[in-house]
Design a protein around this motif. Sequence first.
Motif, PDB file in Angstrom:
ATOM      1  N   THR A1177       3.983   0.198   5.736  1.00 56.97           N
ATOM      2  CA  THR A1177       4.739  -0.976   5.281  1.00 56.97           C
ATOM      3  C   THR A1177       6.216  -0.684   5.091  1.00 56.97           C
ATOM      4  N   PHE A1185       2.322  -4.993   9.974  1.00 57.55           N
ATOM      5  CA  PHE A1185       1.596  -4.190   8.990  1.00 57.55           C
ATOM      6  C   PHE A1185       1.807  -4.748   7.578  1.00 57.55           C
ATOM      7  N   ARG A1186       3.048  -5.120   7.252  1.00 56.84           N
ATOM      8  CA  ARG A1186       3.313  -5.680   5.923  1.00 56.84           C
ATOM      9  C   ARG A1186       2.620  -7.032   5.758  1.00 56.84           C
ATOM     10  N   LEU A1189      -1.122  -6.555   4.942  1.00 55.79           N
ATOM     11  CA  LEU A1189      -1.413  -6.141   3.568  1.00 55.79           C
ATOM     12  C   LEU A1189      -1.080  -7.234   2.558  1.00 55.79           C
ATOM     13  N   TRP A1190       0.045  -7.923   2.729  1.00 57.41           N
ATOM     14  CA  TRP A1190       0.478  -8.937   1.776  1.00 57.41           C
ATOM     15  C   TRP A1190      -0.099 -10.315   2.088  1.00 57.41           C
ATOM     16  N   ASP A1221      14.161  -7.612   3.899  1.00 56.08           N
ATOM     17  CA  ASP A1221      13.306  -8.393   4.786  1.00 56.08           C
ATOM     18  C   ASP A1221      13.903  -9.780   4.995  1.00 56.08           C
TER      19      ASP A1221
END
Length: 1268
Positions: A1177, A1185-1186, A1189-1190, A1221
């Motif tokens: 992440t 990927f982030r 997960l989120w 981000d």
Amino acid sequence: MTSKFASSRKKKARVEMVDHTVMQEAVSRTTLRCAVMGGIVERSVPSLEEWAKQDNVPWGPHQPLGNPRPPIIPFKKLQANSEKSFYRQYMESVNPAIAFDDVPQQMEVTPRQTKDSQDDPVGQGSAVVCGEGVLERGVEEAMEIHRENLERLSQLTPTEIQTEREQIMAQCDPKLLQFLQSRRHNKSQPADFTHPAALKEADAEGDNKDTSAPPAEAPEEEVAEADLPIPPSEAKKWLHMDKVELEKLKWTLPLPEVAAPRRKDQPYVARFSLTGDLMPYDADVSHREGLHHHGEEPERAGYTLDEIFVYARSSVVQQRQLALSILAAILNKVAQGYYFSCFQASLLQMLLDSGVVLLLRFSLDDAVAAVRQAVAAALAALLASDALEMPLSSLSPWGGILRPALASAMHAQQQVRAELQAEEAELKDAELLQLDVVRALVRVDTLVRVRYTLESLSPPPETVLHLLAVLTRIAAHSLTAAWEIVTCRGLLSCVVTRHLPHDTTALMAGPNTASVTALTGVPLRHVLVLLKVLCCWGPNISKEIVVKHNLMTKLLTFMSFEPTEVSLPLAEALKLSVTAHELFSVLLGFGVIEAQESFLSFYNLLVRHLYFYRDKVSINEDTGSNQLNFELGAHLFSTLRKAVSLAATKSMLDRQVKQHTGLRVGIDGEPGDVLQPPLISWDAVVLLSELSNTCCLKWSTQLLSAKPTYAGASLLGSSYLFAENYFRKCKDQLGVSAPEYLTSIESFFSKVVCPVLESPSLGELLSRLQSHSSLCSKLTMSSVEDAKNLSSLNCISLEGKYIPMLSSESPFPVLLPLSKLLLTLMELHPALPKEACISFLKNDHLLKYIEKLTNCSPLAFKSQWMTRVEVEFLSNILLISGLLPSLDCKKLLHSSALMVMTCLQNGQEHVGKRLLTGVICNSNCIADMHGLSSTVDALTLDDYEPLKSPALIQPCLRPSLLTSKIIDNIDGIGVSLAASLFDAKALKESVVWFKEIPFLLNSVVVPCSDSPNILDDYWPLLPLKRKILEKIIKTTLANEEAKKNPGKKSTLSPGDESDQSAPEDIVEVTRCLQLTYSCLRHRRNLILRTTCVTGWLRHLSLVMLIANDLFLDHNISSYLQGCLRELLINGGHRFFDDKLELPGLGNTFDWYKKMIEQYTAVSYGDYTYALMLLLPTLQCYPVAFRALLWGDLSDALPLIRLKSSDISTFIPIEDFLNPADKDEEMLDKYRSSLVTGMVTETRTPFLWMVATHHIRAAELRAVNKPSV
């Protein structure tokens, strides 16, 4: 009037031609394949409708552009006696509106009248050839040839004349025969096939053409009569030109100019000469060479693969023969590496995909001998080129007893092989051909056809040798293929009877056979090579061949005759004897009873041979005859070594037979028949050892003074191997006195070995290691040029050079046997003086060679078969170093041992086990780790604060404690990993090969496998990978069983197992992590030179995936954290590869998804596990990927309770925050996690900091954004 075919050809000429068989100069490699034109007439092949079916292989896929498909002219429907030519009849049948009568009247010429030649006597001249325009002296020279023919006919009997006549008539086209027979009955003069005026004008035009002018498109308008080099009035006299056609006359115009490619990197259609050479694009070749034609690109010389395939299926015998000869030449050059990197794809694969195998197989049934001869040459070039068999012969016998199985890459895959075994009967020939060429050839009765050719067609010598080479290549494929040859009715009987005669009286008294026209009755070493390859598959097939074909009497004949007394050429006679010794050695190695009996009857002659080598042979002589004497002697010592292995088992088996117990050995360890003691006793080999030791002493002394040839070095190396095997077997014999045994070792060591180790000659041999090493060479392995359905040894690099080990200056024929002998003597007698061994290991050339190997990345040719010789030599050196207590270069040798483990190949499992326990996990070899770990204690303990674990016992991260545990238990680590890294069955078989135990030896062929290397670059964690693959397979089978039987409880369900890991699994995983930590901590530069951080991370993550509680063990957690720290320090976290795919483990994104799901299910909030989830992440990696997960798997967020202080020990916090981000969807996920309470400042402080940071950065950007 322009013909329809010509108009189509001109139209395509305006379009840029594309063909996938193109030259590659600076174009990157692609996956394109060539296409070969299909369709030709007048051949006895299946109809076009049959080939169009899906269950048949097309001659080649159609290509969008390039050479056009020739028109299929139905010759059988045309009238042969018509005044109209075949071409005109065909064009009128296609388009009746074509008006051939529109040709100007002045072009119609009345044929000139000649006198009737029917009444001419035979001796006055030829009725077919007049000589005008063909021969230099015209009619006069034609008459001389005619008289020579008559003189030759007068010397033949009527029977011989009739035989020659039948052969000529069988090879000629029936229409041509009809034409020739009608010449004497035709009142017209012989047709002028080559008019002198036309030839002169054509030559003048060809010599005066301007090659620098750019090419011009073919003009659409008609060519004037004055521009034609042949006047229409003369053209009327040519064959089938009774009606002059302007399109044909235009073929006599000068060739167009050749234009160079527009760019240097522009690909172009490949064309080949008649000898298989690749023609340059702008090759300036005379049209008299026969390389120009009237297809596409008429200005370029040579033939494309499409055109060669068309000619190969022609109705004209000469065209078929020529095309197949070109194919044979091309295939031979491909095997020798001439065309590597020249094409956009593998030329061999293109030819196989285009149907060359079926073409050659069908052509092997041709009725014409010349065509069959060309086909045999092509098949031999395709399957059994010199580049395949020569390297294996060069390693024999000093390179070991093993041979590789030469199955295809697809056949080597275990899953494909199992499916093929079950479904082969249902596959069509074309489908089987796509999987394995050799199996397909066996399926289409190639063996039966070869037998018929050898037995009934009396092929010429070249064809016999080619067919024997094809049989040898088929025998090397697999045990199944070998049995197909043995059980093929009459095949081996025909080969052995005709080309391996027992009675050599004719050879003793007959004329020399150097220039024979038939090989029947002549003993051929090629037959012995075939039998040797067959016998290498095991004792059962060996016994079948020996008994059925009375082989031993033939072998003894060829081993005992005097080469100078037979009518064979001396070199060939010596090679025949060498091959006979080689085959005899294979049979003796399996303990075949007939071979043992022959050895005892042949014993006195063997002793005489040893006396000859002791008294007469010097390894420094460089003459042709001695060269073959050296090879003969090397195989003689190999035979004696097998006899020692047999005799060593006699006392043990005798003792068990007397006790009425017997030794029973069956398949896979199952009880079998009681083994009978061998016939050769130990006393019989004692005299042989005395003579051998004398030879070793003599030749070792000669080595000190001069450099031997390659063959001389092989002879010396073979004598070393005999001595090594004798001393190793002698210690277990009854009646051998231990003091006398140790004294004999000391004497041999001091007289033979020590002088060599201390001599400058050994230094000179070691100085050649770097230049002859395959592992550290700069060459590239040519595996990209291999065909997936036909295997290769890859002995030629992509640069077109043989691997360095096969050079005539290679030092390995001496160094490998010497290192093996030295290692065995030191293991048998640990009290031997160490000074000479230490001096040997400290040699500057040897250390520089090892240092270069450790610095190479990647290692070249480590999966190539011949490299196993270099790997075994390196292993012997490292094992010797493990026996010496004090060496300054221990760290270098230990690092090289880690590297050698990745180079081990199938059949070398015992070497890997010995390296692991004797060097890698040897406390004497890791002394440097003590000092490195103790210096770390001076650092503050805060730098090594471990992450928390939900278990009761918390992990430890201090390097000194972790390293000290490894050192204290290093022997246990080696033993544990040796048991888990290597398959038990493969390890046992490897030990049998190494020790050469006759009654346990089932084969000396290493079967094909998915990978030739035993271990990969991440081998310390290989047991973890095997466990996860077993778990995946078990889960898949359980799901399939559940689908087949819904509602029924599956017997394979993983849920039936206990959730708690077994103690032995915990110990095994701990040992793997301990070795991994020691490598990453103390050999980090070496390990990361050939591997990547992502690969290690994904392998380490298997600890979390293979079980639910392994990561909770404090030892596993400690070493797991230690490995993570060593990987991530110094910016290692920036080298995470999100595109990495590992065999069996899938891509990185799927792996990350499984990790999150497993973490949510069983992690208990483990900090180490959470750290691994956070690594992908980082802001420098893809947002996917982030988002995973989120977003979709956000249930894991509340369990990640790491603090910033926990993470900063491994990864800088700034890399999670910068750059901010900007993805709106990602920002919404941050906001949602905060709003829903999934992430809070108290419970998940680090995640809360990351989310709030990016949200505030977005708000700040919005405030500072200028208004529009």
